[in-house]
Design a protein around this motif. Structure first.
Motif, PDB file in Angstrom:
ATOM      1  N   ALA A  11       0.827  -1.204   0.000  1.00 24.08           N
ATOM      2  CA  ALA A  11       0.000   0.000   0.000  1.00 24.08           C
ATOM      3  C   ALA A  11       0.863   1.256   0.000  1.00 24.08           C
ATOM      4  O   ALA A  11       0.602   2.209  -0.740  1.00 24.08           O
ATOM      5  CB  ALA A  11      -0.939  -0.014   1.201  1.00 24.08           C
ATOM      6  N   ARG A  14       2.604   1.734  -3.397  1.00 21.32           N
ATOM      7  CA  ARG A  14       1.708   2.199  -4.453  1.00 21.32           C
ATOM      8  C   ARG A  14       1.227   3.627  -4.234  1.00 21.32           C
ATOM      9  O   ARG A  14       1.081   4.397  -5.186  1.00 21.32           O
ATOM     10  CB  ARG A  14       0.509   1.250  -4.553  1.00 21.32           C
ATOM     11  N   GLN A  15       0.989   3.979  -2.986  1.00 23.23           N
ATOM     12  CA  GLN A  15       0.450   5.311  -2.684  1.00 23.23           C
ATOM     13  C   GLN A  15       1.535   6.356  -2.460  1.00 23.23           C
ATOM     14  O   GLN A  15       1.275   7.556  -2.548  1.00 23.23           O
ATOM     15  CB  GLN A  15      -0.447   5.239  -1.446  1.00 23.23           C
ATOM     16  N   SER A  20      -2.021   8.266   2.580  1.00 24.70           N
ATOM     17  CA  SER A  20      -2.801   7.680   1.488  1.00 24.70           C
ATOM     18  C   SER A  20      -2.916   6.171   1.650  1.00 24.70           C
ATOM     19  O   SER A  20      -3.977   5.582   1.425  1.00 24.70           O
ATOM     20  CB  SER A  20      -2.153   8.009   0.141  1.00 24.70           C
ATOM     21  N   ALA A  21      -1.814   5.539   2.055  1.00 28.27           N
ATOM     22  CA  ALA A  21      -1.856   4.090   2.300  1.00 28.27           C
ATOM     23  C   ALA A  21      -2.823   3.766   3.430  1.00 28.27           C
ATOM     24  O   ALA A  21      -3.555   2.767   3.374  1.00 28.27           O
ATOM     25  CB  ALA A  21      -0.459   3.573   2.622  1.00 28.27           C
ATOM     26  N   VAL A  24      -6.346   3.666   2.174  1.00 31.58           N
ATOM     27  CA  VAL A  24      -6.613   2.440   1.423  1.00 31.58           C
ATOM     28  C   VAL A  24      -6.807   1.256   2.368  1.00 31.58           C
ATOM     29  O   VAL A  24      -7.709   0.428   2.186  1.00 31.58           O
ATOM     30  CB  VAL A  24      -5.461   2.158   0.433  1.00 31.58           C
ATOM     31  N   GLU A 137      -0.390   0.772  -9.925  1.00 27.96           N
ATOM     32  CA  GLU A 137      -1.251   1.946  -9.923  1.00 27.96           C
ATOM     33  C   GLU A 137      -2.654   1.565 -10.375  1.00 27.96           C
ATOM     34  O   GLU A 137      -3.626   2.250 -10.059  1.00 27.96           O
ATOM     35  CB  GLU A 137      -0.674   3.029 -10.839  1.00 27.96           C
TER      36      GLU A 137
END
Length: 300
Positions: A11, A14-15, A20-21, A24, A137
């Motif tokens: 996470a 990717r973020q 942001s992680a 998610v 993404e």
């Protein structure tokens, strides 16, 4: 190594940020930070380079990423196998697409797939750029050209057409257009020249036009300029039905053909859920293209 720690690592990778992680993962950022610190301590090396701009993978993080992705795929594959192929699609699928496709094709195609699979959650990322599937993404991406490198699976979805178009009000207020040379006396709408991310999008070069008085990197902005009578530009035929009053201009002199490709990470071909979704997406997109392009032909 704990799978849950790897899930947190993926996470953040990717973020590229803890906050942001955390959104998610639906946990607080402090917990995400502690989990990353614990994993780094267990491995004895940093997995991210931290800066005010966010979290970027270190060399060790890059090496771990492929293994973490394969572990994720194994977990998803196991869930698919237990669920069985006869069950409806569930879970989340994220699709990246250029904004023309994302605005005028994918909404109705994806809605139909979700109607048949109530447990499915689909996210469409509409951005005028290429998506990094290796960084996850997106689970899959629609593109206008084949990628040149990477461990990717590429499927040609369908061809589509584009033409010059303008609103009838604009054409009524300006000199007639009988040849491509006449375009030089009209206000052209198109892409910002130095922000065209794929050569297949350089439409105006084929009309020998280099000056673009009204320019945007967004197809939607261009379309709205044309819809309100601001100028003349290249439009996807499948978008024309969404713009009452738009008509094709010089269709016999300038007609462009492009293709859509569905791009996936090669390892994802083993995941039944994504295979079934990709099949439904490809079928639906082809049908919707035919429907909208047929409607566009009736308009002119």
């Amino acid at each position: 190594m704990d799978w849950d720690d790897l899930r947190v690592f993926l996470a953040v990778a990717r973020q590229e940020s803890l906050s942001s992680a955390a959104r998610v993962l639906r946990i607080d950022p402090a917990t995400v930070g502690r989990r990353i610190a614990r994993l780094e301590e267990a491995l004895g090396q940093p997995l991210f380079a931290k800066s005010p701009q966010g979290y970027a993978l270190s060399d060790a993080g890059q090496r771990l990423l492929d293994h973490a992705v394969r572990a994720e795929q194994a977990m998803v594959g196991a869930a698919d196998a237990l669920r069985g192929s006869s069950a409806g699609l569930t879970g989340q699928v994220r699709i990246g697409a250029p904004d023309g496709c994302a605005n005028f094709l994918l909404p109705q195609v994806v809605a139909a797939i979700c109607d048949a699979n109530p447990g499915l959650e689909v996210q469409i990322i509409a951005l005028p750029r290429v998506f990094n599937l290796s960084r996850r993404e997106a689970d899959m991406a629609v593109a206008v050209s084949r990628p040149g490198a990477g461990r990717l699976s590429v499927q040609r979805l369908a061809d589509y057409r584009l033409h010059l178009a303008a609103h009838r009000d604009y054409l009524d207020r300006h000199p007639p257009i009988r040849s491509l040379a006449d375009l030089r006396g009209h206000r052209v709408v198109g892409y910002i020249p130095d922000m065209i991310f794929d050569k297949e999008l350089d439409y105006l070069a084929e009309a020998e036009l280099s000056t673009v008085p009204l320019a945007s990197n967004s197809v939607s902005v261009q379309f709205n300029w044309l819809r309100t009578g601001a100028g003349i530009g290249i439009v996807h035929d499948f978008a024309l039905p969404a713009g009452p009053g738009l008509v094709r201009v010089l269709p016999g002199l300038l007609s462009l053909r492009r293709s859509f490709y569905l791009i996936r990470h090669a390892d994802d071909r083993r995941l039944d859920r994504l295979n079934r979704f990709a099949t439904a997406l490809a079928h639906g997109l082809r049908q919707e293209l035919v429907r909208l392009e047929t409607a566009a032909q009736r308009m002119t």
